[in-house]
Design a protein around this motif. Structure first.
Motif, PDB file in Angstrom:
ATOM      1  N   LEU A  95      16.387  39.261 -44.244  1.00  0.00           N
ATOM      2  CA  LEU A  95      15.348  40.133 -44.813  1.00  0.00           C
ATOM      3  C   LEU A  95      15.898  41.476 -45.324  1.00  0.00           C
ATOM      4  O   LEU A  95      15.445  41.958 -46.370  1.00  0.00           O
ATOM      5  N   PRO A  96      16.881  42.091 -44.634  1.00  0.00           N
ATOM      6  CA  PRO A  96      17.421  43.344 -45.206  1.00  0.00           C
ATOM      7  C   PRO A  96      18.084  43.135 -46.574  1.00  0.00           C
ATOM      8  O   PRO A  96      18.003  44.014 -47.442  1.00  0.00           O
ATOM      9  N   VAL A  97      18.725  41.993 -46.773  1.00  0.00           N
ATOM     10  CA  VAL A  97      19.324  41.695 -48.079  1.00  0.00           C
ATOM     11  C   VAL A  97      18.219  41.514 -49.118  1.00  0.00           C
ATOM     12  O   VAL A  97      18.305  42.030 -50.243  1.00  0.00           O
ATOM     13  N   ALA A  98      17.166  40.789 -48.743  1.00  0.00           N
ATOM     14  CA  ALA A  98      16.020  40.597 -49.640  1.00  0.00           C
ATOM     15  C   ALA A  98      15.416  41.949 -50.022  1.00  0.00           C
ATOM     16  O   ALA A  98      15.075  42.192 -51.189  1.00  0.00           O
ATOM     17  N   MET A  99      15.311  42.832 -49.042  1.00  0.00           N
ATOM     18  CA  MET A  99      14.771  44.167 -49.285  1.00  0.00           C
ATOM     19  C   MET A  99      15.693  44.939 -50.230  1.00  0.00           C
ATOM     20  O   MET A  99      15.225  45.618 -51.151  1.00  0.00           O
ATOM     21  N   LYS A 159      18.853  53.759 -50.831  1.00  0.00           N
ATOM     22  CA  LYS A 159      18.178  52.970 -49.793  1.00  0.00           C
ATOM     23  C   LYS A 159      18.575  51.496 -49.880  1.00  0.00           C
ATOM     24  O   LYS A 159      18.652  50.797 -48.859  1.00  0.00           O
ATOM     25  N   SER A 160      18.791  50.995 -51.081  1.00  0.00           N
ATOM     26  CA  SER A 160      19.177  49.586 -51.201  1.00  0.00           C
ATOM     27  C   SER A 160      20.527  49.355 -50.520  1.00  0.00           C
ATOM     28  O   SER A 160      20.722  48.348 -49.840  1.00  0.00           O
ATOM     29  N   TYR A 161      21.445  50.326 -50.647  1.00  0.00           N
ATOM     30  CA  TYR A 161      22.716  50.213 -49.919  1.00  0.00           C
ATOM     31  C   TYR A 161      22.488  50.327 -48.407  1.00  0.00           C
ATOM     32  O   TYR A 161      23.169  49.674 -47.621  1.00  0.00           O
ATOM     33  N   GLN A 162      21.537  51.168 -48.022  1.00  0.00           N
ATOM     34  CA  GLN A 162      21.277  51.334 -46.589  1.00  0.00           C
ATOM     35  C   GLN A 162      20.742  50.029 -45.984  1.00  0.00           C
ATOM     36  O   GLN A 162      21.073  49.695 -44.842  1.00  0.00           O
ATOM     37  N   TYR A 163      19.933  49.302 -46.750  1.00  0.00           N
ATOM     38  CA  TYR A 163      19.470  48.003 -46.249  1.00  0.00           C
ATOM     39  C   TYR A 163      20.623  47.012 -46.133  1.00  0.00           C
ATOM     40  O   TYR A 163      20.729  46.284 -45.146  1.00  0.00           O
ATOM     41  N   LEU A 164      21.509  47.003 -47.125  1.00  0.00           N
ATOM     42  CA  LEU A 164      22.676  46.107 -47.036  1.00  0.00           C
ATOM     43  C   LEU A 164      23.526  46.433 -45.820  1.00  0.00           C
ATOM     44  O   LEU A 164      24.086  45.538 -45.177  1.00  0.00           O
ATOM     45  N   ALA A 165      23.620  47.734 -45.520  1.00  0.00           N
ATOM     46  CA  ALA A 165      24.460  48.169 -44.398  1.00  0.00           C
ATOM     47  C   ALA A 165      23.897  47.734 -43.053  1.00  0.00           C
ATOM     48  O   ALA A 165      24.554  47.871 -42.022  1.00  0.00           O
ATOM     49  N   MET A 200      24.112  40.966 -73.078  1.00  0.00           N
ATOM     50  CA  MET A 200      23.189  42.042 -72.694  1.00  0.00           C
ATOM     51  C   MET A 200      22.131  41.528 -71.718  1.00  0.00           C
ATOM     52  O   MET A 200      21.899  42.126 -70.670  1.00  0.00           O
ATOM     53  N   ILE A 201      21.488  40.383 -72.052  1.00  0.00           N
ATOM     54  CA  ILE A 201      20.436  39.890 -71.155  1.00  0.00           C
ATOM     55  C   ILE A 201      21.031  39.346 -69.856  1.00  0.00           C
ATOM     56  O   ILE A 201      20.405  39.417 -68.801  1.00  0.00           O
ATOM     57  N   GLU A 202      22.261  38.837 -69.918  1.00  0.00           N
ATOM     58  CA  GLU A 202      22.904  38.412 -68.671  1.00  0.00           C
ATOM     59  C   GLU A 202      23.059  39.615 -67.740  1.00  0.00           C
ATOM     60  O   GLU A 202      22.703  39.548 -66.561  1.00  0.00           O
ATOM     61  N   TYR A 203      23.586  40.727 -68.277  1.00  0.00           N
ATOM     62  CA  TYR A 203      23.806  41.920 -67.457  1.00  0.00           C
ATOM     63  C   TYR A 203      22.471  42.518 -66.995  1.00  0.00           C
ATOM     64  O   TYR A 203      22.292  42.829 -65.826  1.00  0.00           O
ATOM     65  N   LYS A 204      21.565  42.692 -67.955  1.00  0.00           N
ATOM     66  CA  LYS A 204      20.346  43.454 -67.665  1.00  0.00           C
ATOM     67  C   LYS A 204      19.390  42.694 -66.743  1.00  0.00           C
ATOM     68  O   LYS A 204      18.729  43.299 -65.906  1.00  0.00           O
ATOM     69  N   THR A 205      19.311  41.376 -66.884  1.00  0.00           N
ATOM     70  CA  THR A 205      18.311  40.592 -66.142  1.00  0.00           C
ATOM     71  C   THR A 205      18.935  39.547 -65.226  1.00  0.00           C
ATOM     72  O   THR A 205      18.587  39.456 -64.051  1.00  0.00           O
ATOM     73  N   ALA A 206      19.858  38.743 -65.785  1.00  0.00           N
ATOM     74  CA  ALA A 206      20.334  37.575 -65.036  1.00  0.00           C
ATOM     75  C   ALA A 206      21.242  37.960 -63.874  1.00  0.00           C
ATOM     76  O   ALA A 206      21.240  37.293 -62.830  1.00  0.00           O
ATOM     77  N   ALA A 207      22.020  39.047 -64.033  1.00  0.00           N
ATOM     78  CA  ALA A 207      22.991  39.409 -62.998  1.00  0.00           C
ATOM     79  C   ALA A 207      22.307  39.649 -61.648  1.00  0.00           C
ATOM     80  O   ALA A 207      22.825  39.235 -60.605  1.00  0.00           O
ATOM     81  N   LEU A 208      21.151  40.292 -61.657  1.00  0.00           N
ATOM     82  CA  LEU A 208      20.490  40.586 -60.381  1.00  0.00           C
ATOM     83  C   LEU A 208      19.840  39.339 -59.780  1.00  0.00           C
ATOM     84  O   LEU A 208      19.816  39.186 -58.548  1.00  0.00           O
ATOM     85  N   LEU A 209      19.347  38.429 -60.632  1.00  0.00           N
ATOM     86  CA  LEU A 209      18.843  37.150 -60.108  1.00  0.00           C
ATOM     87  C   LEU A 209      19.999  36.392 -59.454  1.00  0.00           C
ATOM     88  O   LEU A 209      19.871  35.868 -58.336  1.00  0.00           O
ATOM     89  N   ALA A 210      21.144  36.354 -60.151  1.00  0.00           N
ATOM     90  CA  ALA A 210      22.330  35.690 -59.602  1.00  0.00           C
ATOM     91  C   ALA A 210      22.805  36.389 -58.333  1.00  0.00           C
ATOM     92  O   ALA A 210      23.147  35.738 -57.336  1.00  0.00           O
ATOM     93  N   GLY A 211      22.812  37.715 -58.370  1.00  0.00           N
ATOM     94  CA  GLY A 211      23.259  38.490 -57.217  1.00  0.00           C
ATOM     95  C   GLY A 211      22.367  38.256 -56.000  1.00  0.00           C
ATOM     96  O   GLY A 211      22.853  38.201 -54.869  1.00  0.00           O
ATOM     97  N   SER A 212      21.070  38.117 -56.236  1.00  0.00           N
ATOM     98  CA  SER A 212      20.151  37.857 -55.120  1.00  0.00           C
ATOM     99  C   SER A 212      20.517  36.545 -54.439  1.00  0.00           C
ATOM    100  O   SER A 212      20.555  36.451 -53.206  1.00  0.00           O
ATOM    101  N   LEU A 213      20.801  35.528 -55.250  1.00  0.00           N
ATOM    102  CA  LEU A 213      21.196  34.221 -54.704  1.00  0.00           C
ATOM    103  C   LEU A 213      22.541  34.308 -53.992  1.00  0.00           C
ATOM    104  O   LEU A 213      22.677  33.845 -52.849  1.00  0.00           O
ATOM    105  N   ALA A 247      25.365  36.304 -46.993  1.00  0.00           N
ATOM    106  CA  ALA A 247      24.815  36.744 -45.705  1.00  0.00           C
ATOM    107  C   ALA A 247      24.811  35.598 -44.692  1.00  0.00           C
ATOM    108  O   ALA A 247      24.949  35.822 -43.491  1.00  0.00           O
ATOM    109  N   ALA A 248      24.668  34.365 -45.201  1.00  0.00           N
ATOM    110  CA  ALA A 248      24.666  33.194 -44.316  1.00  0.00           C
ATOM    111  C   ALA A 248      26.067  32.659 -44.061  1.00  0.00           C
ATOM    112  O   ALA A 248      26.226  31.620 -43.407  1.00  0.00           O
ATOM    113  N   GLY A 249      27.074  33.347 -44.598  1.00  0.00           N
ATOM    114  CA  GLY A 249      28.449  32.920 -44.359  1.00  0.00           C
ATOM    115  C   GLY A 249      28.912  31.766 -45.225  1.00  0.00           C
ATOM    116  O   GLY A 249      29.886  31.072 -44.888  1.00  0.00           O
ATOM    117  N   ALA A 250      28.248  31.533 -46.373  1.00  0.00           N
ATOM    118  CA  ALA A 250      28.631  30.434 -47.270  1.00  0.00           C
ATOM    119  C   ALA A 250      30.040  30.655 -47.817  1.00  0.00           C
ATOM    120  O   ALA A 250      30.496  31.793 -47.922  1.00  0.00           O
TER     121      ALA A 250
END
Lengths: 326, 326
Positions: B63-67, B114-120, B166-179, B185-188
């Protein structure tokens, strides 16, 4: 002594020169190089390197931490200058003045991220995690300090303890963070890190009190900016807050009157405010407060369990910072 | 299937509700709660939780990563809305419109931190270091994507490969990063993380191409916004770039003329641009490109060495995202 500081400054500047930000998209990164090369004393990276040297000798290993705190500091300048509508910094156009506000927002954002990227270069994951934790806390305090500063502009009931907290967050926290992160990077223990943190916070507060003093009572020949600038801008410095606390109802009303009307005759206004402050012995009282913070800072350094010779540059830098020799 | 997504969304929303940002100074944090509660599909935290679930079952730990990814996403909205001078988001005032620009800058800054603080909060320092590394990279790409988007507004020679980057960086990168961050986080292992990253980037690009298609050719009854909005704003979507590439000199001139003159009759302009695009078979070509990206995305998921049943929600979400069912 100053040789050692100069040497660390040169070492940092060489690292900065070897790591330009310039890459595509140039519209994003050129402003970063611009602000990073605008100069300044490089106080925060020097503090980080000095703190590292207390515990380990391979100071090169701490350069990414030094870079992180300097990039963060400059990020905060870029965004603060937008908020303060400040067009000049160190005699040069600010980023939003030279480029535009949108550029200053986005280039500032990427600088904040870059500061984390420099921290992430510290390979030991345990040390990195400690660094990130301290950095997060400091970065949040800097934002909160800026918000308190903005809030205080619109309040007439700011207490001195609130003001001290504001300057601790806005200015002292990053000086303290630079020191404690330098020490953490060198593997220093928690007690040592805590001493350096408190040393940095107290020196930073003394430094900021001295800033308020010099702005109104500095020697025009030595003070870089116009003496009386804060008074003309109706700024609620610690001098004003102390006077509002100590003055009788009549003096409070007089001061509020002086600071709430638009300035027509600058020199007249400066003279009137300063003579009221002197009548209330504010400079003496504020100097006493400054000296208390400096003494407490030096006491933290005394208690730090490191060889005295090693600590000498930090004693020197504390006295110089508050005297504004550097 | 959608039950599982709904359940993860509810889990995230409960966590969000249990972790309000509201604290002193309230002027800094109230806008953070405001934007975080403005709604949205919570796609990025759901992707992070889904990716975590591929490898480990105690999804609460992610959940902290999701946040972190949701706070970062909202930070980028707050700052982008200033830059785009957008006054409404999800039918409500944007942060800078509701408060002011300075507030939106500073509250955005604290959100990024704060997003870094959640990751931490991810305790394992090795995993935390990997998360920070990916997050830094993604965050920088989001800034660079925004800069490219701004740059492209003032260029008449944008190539389709530049637009896709441009759209990869602006939009897709964060979708990919979330995954990938959910998986990390699960140790994959690295191979699995790389498959999820490429899956996310390709789905994200397909999603953004579909966004361009729907804006001009969507069903007005189903499309949330006004069909033809991009055309009225003279936006250089992939449809326009493809038409400028494929059209003859006369058609190129006609399109440039349509998109460089101020809009007087909106419906007339929309009809003229759309009939030119259809004449050049642009919708068909762009749909083919979208489907290629989607197919490549699904192929990445096929190759991922996880039990098929486990991957089913990700297949579903990819198809839904590009169909805009969710």
């Amino acid at each position: 002594m100053s040789n050692q500081l100069d040497q660390l400054r040169q070492q940092f500047l060489a690292y900065l020169a070897a790591h330009p930000f310039r890459k595509s998209p140039i519209g994003l990164y050129e402003p970063v190089d611009y602000i990073m090369q605008l100069g300044g004393k490089r106080m925060r990276p020097i503090l980080a390197l000095l703190a590292y040297q207390l515990f380990k000798k391979d100071v090169d290993a701490a350069l990414p931490v030094a870079m992180a705190v300097e990039v963060f500091h400059n990020f905060s300048l870029v965004h603060d200058d937008i908020m303060d509508a400040a067009d000049l910094r160190r005699g040069k156009p600010t980023v939003h003045a030279k480029y535009d506000t949108n550029t200053a927002i986005l280039s500032g954002d990427v600088m904040l991220i870059k500061s984390y990227q420099y921290l992430a270069q510290i390979g030991d994951p345990h040390i990195q995690a400690k660094l990130i934790q301290v950095f997060n806390q400091v970065a949040i305090e800097v934002c909160e300090g800026q918000q308190y500063d903005v809030d205080f502009e619109n309040r007439s009931d700011v207490r001195i303890d609130e003001y001290l907290k504001m300057i601790e967050y806005k200015t002292a926290a990053l000086l303290a963070g630079s020191l404690s992160m330098g020490a953490i990077a060198a593997g220093a223990d928690e007690a040592a890190v805590a001493h350096l943190d408190r040393f940095g916070r107290k020196v930073g507060i003394a430094f900021q009190i001295q800033d308020d003093l010099l702005d109104s009572f500095g020697d025009p020949a030595k003070f870089g900016k116009k003496v009386g600038g804060d008074i003309c801008q109706n700024k609620k410095t610690i001098l004003i807050l102390q006077a509002l606390k100590d003055g009788n109802a009549n003096e409070q009303a007089q001061l509020n009157q002086l600071l709430s009307t638009p300035t027509t005759n600058e020199q007249q206004k400066i003279t009137a405010v300063k003579s009221l402050l002197e009548h209330l012995h504010i400079p003496t009282k504020v100097k006493t407060l400054r000296d208390q913070y400096l003494a407490e800072a030096l006491q933290e350094l005394e208690t730090l369990e490191v060889e005295a010779a090693q600590k000498a540059p930090l004693f020197a830098i504390a006295n110089q910072l508050v005297d504004r020799v550097i």
